[in-house]
Design an enzyme around this catalytic site. Structure first.
Site, PDB file in Angstrom:
ATOM      1  N   ASP A  91      10.389   8.269   8.634  1.00 54.95           N
ATOM      2  CA  ASP A  91       9.173   8.886   9.198  1.00 54.95           C
ATOM      3  C   ASP A  91       9.084   8.809  10.721  1.00 54.95           C
ATOM      4  O   ASP A  91       8.075   9.212  11.303  1.00 54.95           O
ATOM      5  CB  ASP A  91       7.931   8.231   8.578  1.00 54.95           C
ATOM      6  CG  ASP A  91       7.901   6.725   8.782  1.00 54.95           C
ATOM      7  OD1 ASP A  91       8.980   6.124   8.974  1.00 54.95           O
ATOM      8  OD2 ASP A  91       6.807   6.143   8.766  1.00 54.95           O
ATOM      9  N   GLU A 149      13.001  -7.409  10.825  1.00 53.73           N
ATOM     10  CA  GLU A 149      13.901  -7.201  11.978  1.00 53.73           C
ATOM     11  C   GLU A 149      14.362  -8.540  12.525  1.00 53.73           C
ATOM     12  O   GLU A 149      15.559  -8.769  12.761  1.00 53.73           O
ATOM     13  CB  GLU A 149      13.181  -6.443  13.110  1.00 53.73           C
ATOM     14  CG  GLU A 149      12.654  -5.059  12.746  1.00 53.73           C
ATOM     15  CD  GLU A 149      11.251  -5.056  12.169  1.00 53.73           C
ATOM     16  OE1 GLU A 149      10.771  -6.130  11.725  1.00 53.73           O
ATOM     17  OE2 GLU A 149      10.625  -3.982  12.146  1.00 53.73           O
TER      18      GLU A 149
HETATM   19  C1  UGA Z   1       7.150  -0.712  10.001  1.00 58.34           C
HETATM   20  C2  UGA Z   1       8.576  -0.775  10.555  1.00 58.34           C
HETATM   21  O1  UGA Z   1       8.838   0.362  11.379  1.00 58.34           O
HETATM   22  C3  UGA Z   1       9.534  -0.778   9.364  1.00 58.34           C
HETATM   23  O2  UGA Z   1      10.831  -0.676   9.803  1.00 58.34           O
HETATM   24  C4  UGA Z   1       9.273  -2.031   8.574  1.00 58.34           C
HETATM   25  O3  UGA Z   1      10.132  -2.036   7.450  1.00 58.34           O
HETATM   26  C5  UGA Z   1       7.838  -2.007   8.096  1.00 58.34           C
HETATM   27  O4  UGA Z   1       6.924  -1.829   9.193  1.00 58.34           O
HETATM   28  C6  UGA Z   1       7.475  -3.315   7.433  1.00 58.34           C
HETATM   29  O5  UGA Z   1       7.435  -4.323   8.169  1.00 58.34           O
HETATM   30  O6  UGA Z   1       7.218  -3.323   6.242  1.00 58.34           O
HETATM   31  P1  UGA Z   1       5.980   1.249   8.616  1.00 58.34           P
HETATM   32  O7  UGA Z   1       5.861   2.545   9.293  1.00 58.34           O
HETATM   33  O8  UGA Z   1       4.769   0.376   8.574  1.00 58.34           O
HETATM   34  O9  UGA Z   1       7.162   0.487   9.279  1.00 58.34           O
HETATM   35  O10 UGA Z   1       6.592   1.347   7.144  1.00 58.34           O
HETATM   36  P2  UGA Z   1       7.050   2.621   6.332  1.00 58.34           P
HETATM   37  O11 UGA Z   1       7.461   3.711   7.239  1.00 58.34           O
HETATM   38  O12 UGA Z   1       6.049   2.883   5.283  1.00 58.34           O
HETATM   39  O13 UGA Z   1       8.361   2.066   5.596  1.00 58.34           O
HETATM   40  C7  UGA Z   1       9.572   1.777   6.273  1.00 58.34           C
HETATM   41  C8  UGA Z   1      10.742   2.467   5.571  1.00 58.34           C
HETATM   42  O14 UGA Z   1      10.880   1.982   4.252  1.00 58.34           O
HETATM   43  C9  UGA Z   1      10.588   3.981   5.473  1.00 58.34           C
HETATM   44  O15 UGA Z   1      11.834   4.609   5.741  1.00 58.34           O
HETATM   45  C10 UGA Z   1      10.158   4.215   4.042  1.00 58.34           C
HETATM   46  O16 UGA Z   1      10.610   5.451   3.505  1.00 58.34           O
HETATM   47  C11 UGA Z   1      10.773   3.042   3.301  1.00 58.34           C
HETATM   48  N1  UGA Z   1       9.933   2.533   2.171  1.00 58.34           N
HETATM   49  C12 UGA Z   1       8.596   2.323   2.309  1.00 58.34           C
HETATM   50  C13 UGA Z   1      10.528   2.271   0.953  1.00 58.34           C
HETATM   51  O17 UGA Z   1      11.749   2.481   0.780  1.00 58.34           O
HETATM   52  N2  UGA Z   1       9.755   1.813  -0.090  1.00 58.34           N
HETATM   53  C14 UGA Z   1       8.416   1.609   0.023  1.00 58.34           C
HETATM   54  O18 UGA Z   1       7.763   1.210  -0.972  1.00 58.34           O
HETATM   55  C15 UGA Z   1       7.828   1.882   1.266  1.00 58.34           C
HETATM   56 MN    MN Z   2       7.070   4.118   9.246  1.00 55.30          MN
END
Ligand code: UGA
Ligand code: MN
Length: 310
Positions: A163, A246
């Site tokens: 995203d 990270e």
């Molecule tokens: C922030 C950071 O940018 C992420 O790299 C980090 O993993 C996350 O916080 C965290 O600490 O949990 P954020 O925008 O809040 O990211 O999280 P998402 O964009 O919802 O998810 C990160 C990535 O994991 C995305 O590529 C998403 O597609 C994937 N994801 C999310 C999954 O594979 N499974 C899930 O249930 C949710």
């Molecule tokens: Mn994100």
């Protein structure tokens, strides 16, 4: 009356004129370049071998998924010698994701790695994308040949969430990461940017709205690592600790000396990636199958979410 002799001379002159004109066009630099280019007589940029880039992208099923992958995919399509590791948080492969990746035509590997149930069921913050990224690291370890003689050609990997927004020049910068590189990420926390702080060119701490107990207060999009450096740390992986993914991963690359680190994006003065975060869309209203089962709407609504209603 014009005699036949004059007509013949005139025709001869016209033919001569056109022959000279065509000859000039063919000798024109630009046109002969195209000919030479097509017949591969000159070296083009693409014949210079570039270190490969491995882009590890976690993804999961939601209404925005195909839109996010489409946008990221067409960004990555600009980059040479890149392999996109798309890893879905699911048990089953998704036909829709495969179809989207096939349409974009960036070289890709598609794998699944579900979030373990213990974390899925836990209340509160979840370790999003961690199982996926660790699967990506395993793929690198299993599939890339160690090349101690030319370690740069083993390439570089980067965790690119589906995203975010990426400037294509970022990829050309991280491609030459020797060990670990850091760079700013825009739109992170209330500070608006997350970045290493550089004072007179020297590291002077982290600028991030939440430092917590982190040694490396960086966003997932704010660093890249060379494959050879990863291979020298055979146990390195990402922990399932929300907020510390990270930091935990970078700590698992221990030791990282200050001389191992490069600060990119013009010494961290530019923002080349953004933590955009798409607005969450509700699952669309379920399709009433009784009414629409023989229409195009069945296929269309599947692209947004997998469920239909009888
Ligand atoms: C922030 C950071 O940018 C992420 O790299 C980090 O993993 C996350 O916080 C965290 O600490 O949990 P954020 O925008 O809040 O990211 O999280 P998402 O964009 O919802 O998810 C990160 C990535 O994991 C995305 O590529 C998403 O597609 C994937 N994801 C999310 C999954 O594979 N499974 C899930 O249930 C949710
Ligand atoms: Mn994100």
């Amino acid at each position: 009356m014009i005699s036949r002799k004059y007509i013949l001379i005139l025709a001869g002159l016209i033919i001569l004129f056109y022959t000279i004109a065509i000859n000039n066009i063919l000798n024109n630099d630009q046109i002969s370049f195209i000919f030479k280019y097509k017949s591969n007589n000159i070296l083009s940029q693409s014949s210079i071998i570039l270190p490969p880039l491995y882009i590890i992208t976690p993804t999961f099923r939601r209404p925005e998924q195909l839109a996010e992958l489409t946008r990221l995919g067409y960004t990555l399509k600009h980059i040479k010698n890149l392999l996109w590791l798309v890893i879905e948080d699911s048990n089953e492969p998704s036909k829709l994701v495969i179809k989207t990746l096939d349409r974009i035509k960036v070289p890709y590997i598609y794998l699944q790695s579900p979030m373990p149930d213990i974390y899925k069921k836990k209340k509160g913050a979840k370790p999003r994308g961690v199982a996926n990224r660790n699967r990506g690291l395993k793929w690198l370890r299993d599939n890339i040949k160690n090349n101690t003689e030319n370690s740069q050609m083993m390439g570089v990997f980067y965790f690119a969430d589906d995203d975010n927004t990426y400037d294509i020049s970022l990829f050309e910068e991280i491609r030459y990461t020797k060990k670990v590189s850091f760079f700013p990420v825009g739109l992170v926390t209330k500070l608006g940017v997350s970045s290493p702080i550089l004072k007179n060119g020297k590291f002077d701490g982290w600028y991030d709205g939440w430092i917590g107990k982190r040694k490396y207060a960086v966003d997932m999009a704010g660093f890249a690592v060379s494959v050879s450096f990863l291979f020298q740390r055979p146990t390195a992986k990402m922990p399932f600790t929300p907020g510390y993914e990270e930091d935990g991963f970078l700590k698992s690359l221990h030791p990282i000396n200050s001389t191992d680190i490069e600060y990119l994006a013009n010494k961290c003065t530019e923002i080349l990636c953004w933590h955009t975060q798409t607005k969450k869309n509700n699952n669309p209203t379920k399709l009433i199958l009784n009414k629409y089962k023989e229409t195009n709407l069945v296929e269309l609504t599947k692209m947004l979410i997998n469920k239909t209603e009888n």
